[in-house]
Write an enzyme that holds these catalytic residues in place. Structure first.
Site, PDB file in Angstrom:
ATOM      1  N   GLU A  49       0.864  -1.176   0.000  1.00 37.79           N
ATOM      2  CA  GLU A  49       0.000   0.000   0.000  1.00 37.79           C
ATOM      3  C   GLU A  49       0.908   1.236   0.000  1.00 37.79           C
ATOM      4  OE1 GLU A  49      -3.222   0.701  -0.351  1.00 37.79           O
ATOM      5  OE2 GLU A  49      -2.481   2.742  -0.086  1.00 37.79           O
ATOM      6  N   CYS A  80       4.791  -2.454  -8.331  1.00 34.94           N
ATOM      7  CA  CYS A  80       3.427  -2.045  -7.968  1.00 34.94           C
ATOM      8  C   CYS A  80       3.451  -0.832  -7.042  1.00 34.94           C
ATOM      9  CB  CYS A  80       2.669  -3.239  -7.396  1.00 34.94           C
ATOM     10  SG  CYS A  80       0.895  -3.039  -7.566  1.00 34.94           S
ATOM     11  N   ARG A 107      -2.959   5.370  -9.860  1.00 33.64           N
ATOM     12  CA  ARG A 107      -3.119   4.207  -8.989  1.00 33.64           C
ATOM     13  C   ARG A 107      -4.395   3.445  -9.339  1.00 33.64           C
ATOM     14  NH1 ARG A 107      -3.192   6.150  -3.047  1.00 33.64           N
ATOM     15  NH2 ARG A 107      -3.159   3.913  -2.657  1.00 33.64           N
ATOM     16  N   ARG A 137      -4.571  -4.777  -8.189  1.00 36.25           N
ATOM     17  CA  ARG A 137      -4.910  -3.350  -7.985  1.00 36.25           C
ATOM     18  C   ARG A 137      -3.761  -2.475  -8.498  1.00 36.25           C
ATOM     19  NH1 ARG A 137      -6.075  -5.874  -3.567  1.00 36.25           N
ATOM     20  NH2 ARG A 137      -4.407  -4.942  -2.337  1.00 36.25           N
ATOM     21  N   HIS A 176       3.801  -7.930 -10.512  1.00 33.98           N
ATOM     22  CA  HIS A 176       4.519  -8.580  -9.403  1.00 33.98           C
ATOM     23  C   HIS A 176       5.378  -9.757  -9.867  1.00 33.98           C
ATOM     24  CE1 HIS A 176       2.379  -6.630  -5.982  1.00 33.98           C
ATOM     25  NE2 HIS A 176       1.460  -6.437  -6.921  1.00 33.98           N
ATOM     26  N   GLU A 178       7.731 -11.059  -8.402  1.00 34.31           N
ATOM     27  CA  GLU A 178       8.098 -11.879  -7.232  1.00 34.31           C
ATOM     28  C   GLU A 178       7.032 -12.931  -6.914  1.00 34.31           C
ATOM     29  OE1 GLU A 178       6.852  -8.927  -7.192  1.00 34.31           O
ATOM     30  OE2 GLU A 178       5.545  -8.648  -5.463  1.00 34.31           O
TER      31      GLU A 178
END
Ligand code: GLN
Length: 195
Positions: A49, A80, A107, A137, A176, A178
């Site tokens: 976040e 992200c 965002r 997101r 992502h 990862e």
């Protein structure tokens, strides 16, 4: 010389980055406070976040020292929320950020109904095989400055929008790497760290 990669571990998906880097045989250090920064040669800023992470970076006094390290050429990889924190401008937001990447980001740019999805994304610098990009997101890059190389894009409402970029020592992806078995993005970052 072997390098130590710091992974910002205040919040979010830092464990997955640590695991991905360790699987590649790299020494990592979780960065939770300012003193953890010294001795690291590069830095990963994970997903999570971005508002919370930005606030914590300020409160812990890490924001400015990290900015200065990036300014002086330390390689950094943001994914992200990490990408959001790196961007110079965030659409409709004054939230704290590092602001080192010459890009304008929006965002949560894929809307609520497509909260997360996976896409086989062409990323030519990683080779001919598309990359399994997991978007959660996710942000999207609306504009980049002339010093920014677009490594991958998606098409949204007929417009090409960047989702992976490089500006010198800064690498950023809105998805992502990862969270997948594909290590090519982390390897690409490690190459940046060696050069
Ligand atoms: N939507 C989050 C933000 O704006 C980023 C999502 C993520 O990192 N998976 O900070």
């Amino acid at each position: 010389m072997s390098k130590c990669i710091g992974v910002l571990a205040l919040q979010g998906a830092f464990r997955e980055h640590v695991a991905a880097l360790r699987a590649l045989g790299v020494e990592t250090r979780e960065v939770r406070q300012l003193r953890d920064l010294s001795g690291t040669d590069a830095m990963v800023i994970p997903g999570g976040e971005s508002t919370t992470m930005g606030k914590l970076l300020n409160e812990l006094g890490i924001m400015q020292p990290l900015r200065e390290r990036i300014d002086s050429g330390m390689p950094v990889f943001g994914t992200c929320a990490g990408l959001i924190l790196l961007c110079r401008e965030i659409v409709d937001s004054q939230q704290p950020r590092l602001g080192e990447l010459d890009a304008v980001v929006r965002r949560n740019a894929f809307g609520r109904q497509v909260d997360s999805f996976e896409e086989n994304l062409p990323v030519p610098v990683l080779g001919p095989e598309p990359f399994p990009a997991v978007f959660i997101r996710a942000p999207i890059i609306m504009n980049v400055g002339s010093g920014v190389e677009v490594l991958a894009h998606v098409t949204q409402d007929g417009d090409k929008r960047a989702v992976a970029v490089r500006q010198g020592n800064i690498l950023a992806a809105s998805f992502h790497p990862e969270l997948t078995e594909d290590t090519r993005f982390h390897k690409y970052f490690l190459d940046m760290c060696q050069s």
